[in-house]
Design a protein around this motif. Structure first.
Motif, PDB file in Angstrom:
ATOM      1  N   ARG A  67       0.835  -1.098   0.051  1.00  0.00           N
ATOM      2  CA  ARG A  67      -0.015  -0.164   0.062  1.00  0.00           C
ATOM      3  C   ARG A  67       0.890   1.243  -0.114  1.00  0.00           C
ATOM      4  NH1 ARG A  67      -3.869  -0.258   4.602  1.00  0.00           N
ATOM      5  NH2 ARG A  67      -5.208  -1.516   3.138  1.00  0.00           N
ATOM      6  N   LYS A 101       0.265   5.689  -0.499  1.00  0.00           N
ATOM      7  CA  LYS A 101      -0.801   6.768  -0.805  1.00  0.00           C
ATOM      8  C   LYS A 101      -2.054   6.362  -0.967  1.00  0.00           C
ATOM      9  CE  LYS A 101       3.269   9.190  -2.702  1.00  0.00           C
ATOM     10  NZ  LYS A 101       4.079   9.342  -4.025  1.00  0.00           N
ATOM     11  N   GLN A 122      -3.375   3.788  -2.100  1.00  0.00           N
ATOM     12  CA  GLN A 122      -3.656   2.823  -3.172  1.00  0.00           C
ATOM     13  C   GLN A 122      -3.061   1.294  -2.821  1.00  0.00           C
ATOM     14  OE1 GLN A 122      -1.272   3.215  -6.881  1.00  0.00           O
ATOM     15  NE2 GLN A 122      -2.806   1.866  -8.004  1.00  0.00           N
ATOM     16  N   ASP A 123      -3.781   0.318  -3.035  1.00  0.00           N
ATOM     17  CA  ASP A 123      -3.414  -1.175  -2.733  1.00  0.00           C
ATOM     18  C   ASP A 123      -2.962  -1.942  -3.974  1.00  0.00           C
ATOM     19  OD1 ASP A 123      -3.735  -0.660  -0.290  1.00  0.00           O
ATOM     20  OD2 ASP A 123      -5.744  -1.344  -0.136  1.00  0.00           O
ATOM     21  N   ASN A 124      -2.070  -2.764  -3.963  1.00  0.00           N
ATOM     22  CA  ASN A 124      -1.690  -3.471  -5.129  1.00  0.00           C
ATOM     23  C   ASN A 124      -1.059  -5.061  -4.712  1.00  0.00           C
ATOM     24  OD1 ASN A 124      -1.274  -3.653  -7.903  1.00  0.00           O
ATOM     25  ND2 ASN A 124       0.713  -3.726  -7.754  1.00  0.00           N
ATOM     26  N   ARG A 163      -1.108  -0.562 -12.255  1.00  0.00           N
ATOM     27  CA  ARG A 163      -1.198   0.865 -12.776  1.00  0.00           C
ATOM     28  C   ARG A 163      -2.593   0.940 -13.414  1.00  0.00           C
ATOM     29  NH1 ARG A 163       4.132  -0.236 -14.314  1.00  0.00           N
ATOM     30  NH2 ARG A 163       5.526   1.104 -13.308  1.00  0.00           N
ATOM     31  N   ASP A 199      -7.718  -2.872 -10.563  1.00  0.00           N
ATOM     32  CA  ASP A 199      -7.641  -3.234  -9.096  1.00  0.00           C
ATOM     33  C   ASP A 199      -7.403  -4.590  -9.150  1.00  0.00           C
ATOM     34  OD1 ASP A 199      -8.311  -3.972  -6.659  1.00  0.00           O
ATOM     35  OD2 ASP A 199      -9.934  -2.645  -6.390  1.00  0.00           O
TER      36      ASP A 199
END
Length: 197
Positions: free
Chosen positions: A23, A25, A27-29, A88, A91
């Motif tokens: 994670r 800022k 945003q999760d990935n 990018r 999700d």
């Protein structure tokens, strides 16, 4: 026995195929990683090696935290998908139909379907060439209660762990022995007493 010489390369297979969550800022990935393993037992340390062009590279570099989510036979498709699609653009939790939950110590998501979530804090980043190694301290581990045995042992083998070898995904096979079995003394069988009661 005849052998062929190849140019230097990575031939240490099989490896665990894991999904690493991070994670940054807000945003999760998820990134699929095969270059991972144990560095040290005490303190418990691990590593992941990531190409700097990968979306998760900057996220982990900025946050200094990540979670290694072990994978299973049932997670094979999601594991592959998260390795060939970029966060990018999509999700990955949504597209791979994975359940997002919160880690207990680090500020990162975990994958609920994973039987083991290993929470990590980055100690050092080592540039190696094509990949940068994130050396990390393990700060917490979450395990699925369904695989806990009565004696307190976690039965990882019952989760059907997923492994990676030469571009292919495989499930693990049967148990062949335990650590130290080759030098362990065999227990002597008790002879029947033979005495009548």
């Amino acid at each position: 026995m005849a052998k062929t010489s190849w140019k230097p390369g990575n031939m240490i297979y099989p490896l665990p195929a894991v999904m690493v969550t991070c994670r940054d800022k807000g945003q999760d990935n998820i990134i699929t990683i095969a270059w991972t393993g144990t560095i040290c037992t005490n303190p418990p340390m691990t590593y992941i090696s990531v190409r700097p062009e990968r979306h998760s590279y900057e996220m982990i570099k900025n946050s200094g935290e990540f979670v290694i989510n072990l994978t299973t036979k049932q997670l094979t498709r999601a594991t592959d998908f998260c390795g060939v699609r970029s966060g990018r653009d999509i999700d990955k939790f949504k597209e791979a139909r994975l359940t997002k939950e919160e880690a207990q110590v680090v500020d990162a998501p975990v994958i609920a379907e994973s039987p083991v979530n290993i929470e990590c804090k980055v100690e050092k980043i080592v540039p190696l060439g094509s990949h940068y190694m994130f050396m990390a301290k393990v700060v917490n581990i979450m395990v699925d209660d369904d695989y806990m045995e009565d004696n307190g042992r976690f039965a990882l083998e019952k989760t059907n762990p997923l492994i990676y070898s030469h571009g292919g995904y495989y499930e693990t096979g049967k148990k062949l022995g335990t650590f130290g079995y080759s030098v362990r003394k065999k227990k002597k069988r008790k002879k029947p007493n033979g005495r009548k009661k």
